[in-house]
Design an enzyme around this catalytic site. Structure first.
Site, PDB file in Angstrom:
ATOM      1  N   ASP A  56      26.316   4.745 -10.066  1.00 53.88           N
ATOM      2  CA  ASP A  56      25.937   3.330 -10.083  1.00 53.88           C
ATOM      3  C   ASP A  56      24.979   3.044 -11.229  1.00 53.88           C
ATOM      4  O   ASP A  56      25.063   2.005 -11.886  1.00 53.88           O
ATOM      5  CB  ASP A  56      25.256   2.941  -8.763  1.00 53.88           C
ATOM      6  N   TRP A 189     -21.940  -5.591 -12.642  1.00 51.52           N
ATOM      7  CA  TRP A 189     -22.868  -4.523 -12.280  1.00 51.52           C
ATOM      8  C   TRP A 189     -23.278  -4.719 -10.813  1.00 51.52           C
ATOM      9  O   TRP A 189     -23.572  -5.838 -10.380  1.00 51.52           O
ATOM     10  CB  TRP A 189     -24.108  -4.561 -13.197  1.00 51.52           C
ATOM     11  N   ASP A 355     -32.951  10.060 -13.812  1.00 47.83           N
ATOM     12  CA  ASP A 355     -33.612   9.604 -15.037  1.00 47.83           C
ATOM     13  C   ASP A 355     -35.131   9.870 -15.000  1.00 47.83           C
ATOM     14  O   ASP A 355     -35.751   9.792 -13.936  1.00 47.83           O
ATOM     15  CB  ASP A 355     -33.361   8.093 -15.145  1.00 47.83           C
ATOM     16  N   LYS A 464     -25.089  14.496 -13.945  1.00 50.65           N
ATOM     17  CA  LYS A 464     -24.710  13.102 -13.726  1.00 50.65           C
ATOM     18  C   LYS A 464     -24.756  12.460 -15.110  1.00 50.65           C
ATOM     19  O   LYS A 464     -25.830  12.321 -15.701  1.00 50.65           O
ATOM     20  CB  LYS A 464     -25.689  12.417 -12.778  1.00 50.65           C
ATOM     21  N   ASP A 466     -24.502   9.504 -17.437  1.00 41.74           N
ATOM     22  CA  ASP A 466     -24.646   8.052 -17.318  1.00 41.74           C
ATOM     23  C   ASP A 466     -24.363   7.362 -18.652  1.00 41.74           C
ATOM     24  O   ASP A 466     -24.310   8.005 -19.714  1.00 41.74           O
ATOM     25  CB  ASP A 466     -26.081   7.753 -16.844  1.00 41.74           C
ATOM     26  N   CYS A 512     -20.662   8.220 -14.636  1.00 45.80           N
ATOM     27  CA  CYS A 512     -21.427   7.062 -14.187  1.00 45.80           C
ATOM     28  C   CYS A 512     -21.615   6.147 -15.381  1.00 45.80           C
ATOM     29  O   CYS A 512     -21.767   6.611 -16.508  1.00 45.80           O
ATOM     30  CB  CYS A 512     -22.780   7.551 -13.660  1.00 45.80           C
ATOM     31  N   ASP A 534     -24.255   0.974  -8.407  1.00 43.35           N
ATOM     32  CA  ASP A 534     -25.702   1.003  -8.178  1.00 43.35           C
ATOM     33  C   ASP A 534     -26.072   0.196  -6.940  1.00 43.35           C
ATOM     34  O   ASP A 534     -27.229   0.194  -6.521  1.00 43.35           O
ATOM     35  CB  ASP A 534     -26.443   0.440  -9.396  1.00 43.35           C
TER      36      ASP A 534
END
Ligand code: DGJ
Length: 716
Positions: A56, A189, A355, A464, A466, A512, A534
């Site tokens: 087909d 954000w 941080d 992590k 960022d 992140c 966040d």
């Protein structure tokens, strides 16, 4: 007499019927058919949807538009529309040759199949030195298709470059349907992943990032249905792009009710100069067709991410602690040790210092770029803290933001030219920081050097990673054309991550960007999880997580339990609700544990234990969204392990209201013939009852923000 229907070949295969030029790609639940016409120089789309037998497929007519002098007969029906000829739809390929012309006239060069699951259709311009190959692949074991495109400048070394101004991974043509509906996410954000489901307008709808990173404001994926699909039923088509820089998805709906998606890295104006003899390869665009509704699409993507994208899909992600909401920029050896001891007592497995640990980082105005321990706060360096965290039985993680620099930093003073800037424009600071140009190898070499030393010298197990601002004044000072960096920066980040992971195979990474601004399939190929948002308000999170789950699995969705009232929203939420919300993904804790009462610590330890017990279901299981946030009083999600042997149901009531009792939760994905026992109440039901009648809603406390977890084990 109709021809006998032959059994379709197995999924994961590509078939080519040479006489008709028909190619069929098969996944378990779908079939994608295209037709190559060498004489005409076209590759037309034929079918994408339910499986059809080979005989087909070869006989199906290729789509064609009206034949009048105002129509493009190929519009919406070509696999890879270029700009040129009688084409008036969204082009997948636009170029500028040295003489300023951009019109293309394709010719088919070759059709080849390699490894049984990879199709290449090679095209080139009839007269100009540009060739492009359409790649299609059926990754084994799943229900998705992959497409990408490769471009080559075919002239000799003295020729001028060809500028690719739109070089898409794919055009995904969709069938004719009377109504099309588009599902996508938007936000900002701390408000990522707001799912929107609206009628698709006739015309062109573009979702894009012009920010140099994936973005909080839209996600690089779309889901389309004919207007009637729900979580469990209905035909749904979807595509996601594995790009980490700027990107563009243009969804087109024609008056003839055709739809299609052109998926491209780079936003308008981002261009790639292709030098003679050079090759450019686009990112992969992944697509799914399912008759199984929105839940079916999500599970196909989840399975694909686990099978073919993540570096370590077999692992369970550890319960982490992160210091950001507790100590902000004020991190020091003493306060981190105090948090680490409490975290360990809760059963946390990974302790992450956020941080503030480096340079002169007393706030967000200084220090980014100077990646040596803050002298006053860590006078002995990081090693003693890392050693103590390890001694407490946890892995040690650190926050880094390698792509950024504060103007007030030694790095910027030494290399002011390393930042994205235009020679005669003011470089805009956002969060007091500038972006380092990671398309430049000398910059990524510098980053590799300090990251390597940081990880090696301090026994770092987890980063992590960022990224806290979007691009501005991103220009051509590095020699490339303006805006190439919107694509090449992210590719530089990817190469750096690959290099670092090769050097440290045990290192794990969380992506992140000020929360979820870097969530895409490209970053998931070289990280292990993403920081979702966040916004840690447990109620807001239900909506953010709902949007996230449309494409990405719970096993990469990092979620923390933080303090109450929530610092962002001021909402007070009971500890159990905060836990239940975060237990729907990769559980983490981010509150100031030194201020939690003994009763809270005890309750938290119990819930961490409970999470570890259901973690394989959440992180590796099948996910069913039973009740979506905002559609009623309850939100509920179910996670089921392999073989439907055990299932966990999380249910939340964010705000209460007087009314009738909640209807039972109709579970999914169980064995109807099996019996399941509720591990807390001992109540026992058949799978058929749980799916047909439903699970009576577990007891919920009175008032707002009530939640429960029910776990059912198969008994027979
Ligand atoms: C943004 C991240 O999303 C937060 O979790 C935190 O790491 C801050 N940056 C630190 O500056």
């Amino acid at each position: 007499m109709p021809a006998p229907v032959s059994a379709p070949p197995p999924p994961g295969s590509v078939e080519f019927d040479e006489p008709s030029g028909t190619v069929v790609l098969r996944t378990a639940a779908s079939c994608y058919v295209l037709r190559v016409d060498r004489a005409e120089g076209t590759v037309r789309h034929v079918h994408w949807g339910a499986p059809v037998p080979p005989a087909d497929a070869a006989a199906l007519p290729a789509w064609a538009g009206h034949d009048d002098s105002f129509e493009g007969r190929l519009d919406g029906v070509e696999e890879y529309p270029v700009e040129g000829g009688a084409r008036f739809g969204v082009p997948a390929l636009q170029v500028r040759f040295a003489d300023g012309s951009g019109s293309l006239e394709p010719r088919v060069e070759d059709v080849r199949i390699t490894d049984g699951d990879h199709l290449v259709v090679a095209l080139r311009d009839r007269y100009r030195p540009l060739a492009w190959e359409l790649h299609y692949r059926v990754p084994p074991g799943g229900d998705v298709l992959e497409r990408w495109t490769e471009f080559t400048h075919t002239a000799g070394p003295d020729a001028e470059p060809v500028h690719l101004t739109r070089c898409s991974s794919a055009h995904w043509p969709l069938p004719q349907r009377p109504g099309w509906r588009l599902s996508c996410v938007h936000g900002g954000w701390s408000a990522e992943n707001r799912l929107e489901r609206t009628a698709l307008a006739v015309g062109e709808t573009t979702l894009t990032s012009r920010r140099g990173h994936t973005g909080h404001h839209a996600g690089p994926w779309v889901v389309l249905d004919a207007g009637h699909a729900d979580e469990e039923r209905g035909e749904v088509w979807a595509t996601a792009l594995a790009a980490g820089g700027s990107w563009r998805l243009t969804v087109q709906r024609t008056a003839a009710q055709r739809a299609g998606v052109v998926a491209s890295e780079g936003h308008e104006g981002a261009e790639i100069p292709l030098a003679p003899g050079h090759r450019h390869v686009t990112p992969v665009s992944v697509a799914v067709y399912t008759p199984g509704g929105f839940g079916g699409v999500s599970r196909a993507f989840h399975g694909h991410v686990r099978r073919h994208v993540l570096p370590h899909p077999e692992e369970l992600r550890p319960v982490l602690y992160n210091s950001w909401e507790a100590t902000s920029f004020e991190v020091c050896e003493e306060n981190q040790l105090a948090l680490a001891r409490r975290a360990a007592s809760l059963g946390v497995e990974l302790f992450v210092v956020d941080d503030g640990w480096f340079g002169a980082r007393d706030d967000d105005r200084a220090g980014l770029g100077d990646w040596t321990p803050h002298r006053r706060r860590f006078p002995r360096g990081l090693r003693p803290l890392a050693d103590e965290v390890h001694r407490l039985g946890m892995s040690f993680g650190l926050w880094v933001e390698p792509e950024m620099v504060n103007a007030d930093s030694d790095l910027f003073r030494a290399h002011p030219d390393w930042v994205l800037h235009l020679p005669d424009r003011t470089a805009t600071e956002l969060r007091h920081q500038l972006v380092l140009d990671f398309s430049r190898p000398e910059v990524t070499d510098w980053a590799y050097g300090w990251l390597h030393a940081l990880v090696a010298d301090n026994g770092v197990d987890f980063l992590k990673w960022d990224f806290n601002r979007s691009f501005t004044e991103a220009g051509g000072h590095g020699g490339g054309p303006v805006r190439q960096v919107y694509i090449e920066h992210a590719r530089g980040v990817h190469r750096l991550l690959d290099r670092l992971r090769a050097a440290f195979p045990a290192l794990r990474v969380e992506a992140c960007a000020g929360g979820g601004g870097r969530t895409d399939l490209a970053v998931l190929g070289r990280t292990d999880q993403v920081w979702t948002s966040d916004n840690t308000d447990a109620v807001d999170r239900l909506g953010i997580q709902h949007g996230f789950s449309q494409v990405y699995p719970a096993g990469v969705m990092s979620a923390w339990v933080t303090d109450s009232p929530n610092p962002l929203t001021g909402r007070s939420v009971p500890l159990a609700f905060r836990f239940h919300s975060a237990m729907a993904g990769v559980l983490g804790i981010g509150g100031d544990l030194t201020r939690w009462t003994e009763a809270e610590i005890e309750e938290a330890a119990r819930l961490v234990q409970r999470y570890k017990d259901i973690r394989p279901l959440v992180q590796h299981g099948r996910q069913d969204r039973l009740l979506a946030p905002g559609e009623g009083l309850l939100t509920a999600v179910q996670y089921t392990g392999a073989g439907a042997g055990r299932t966990a149901v999380l249910v939340w009531r964010s705000s209460t209201s007087f009314g009738p009792a909640h209807p039972p939760l109709r579970l999914r994905g169980l064995d109807p013939a099996a019996r399941y026992r509720d591990e807390d109440t001992g109540a026992e039901w058949s799978g058929a009852t749980l799916m047909g009648y439903g699970l009576p809603v577990p007891a919920l406390a009175d008032g707002d923000c009530a939640s429960a977890l029910a776990v059912l084990q198969r008994t027979a």
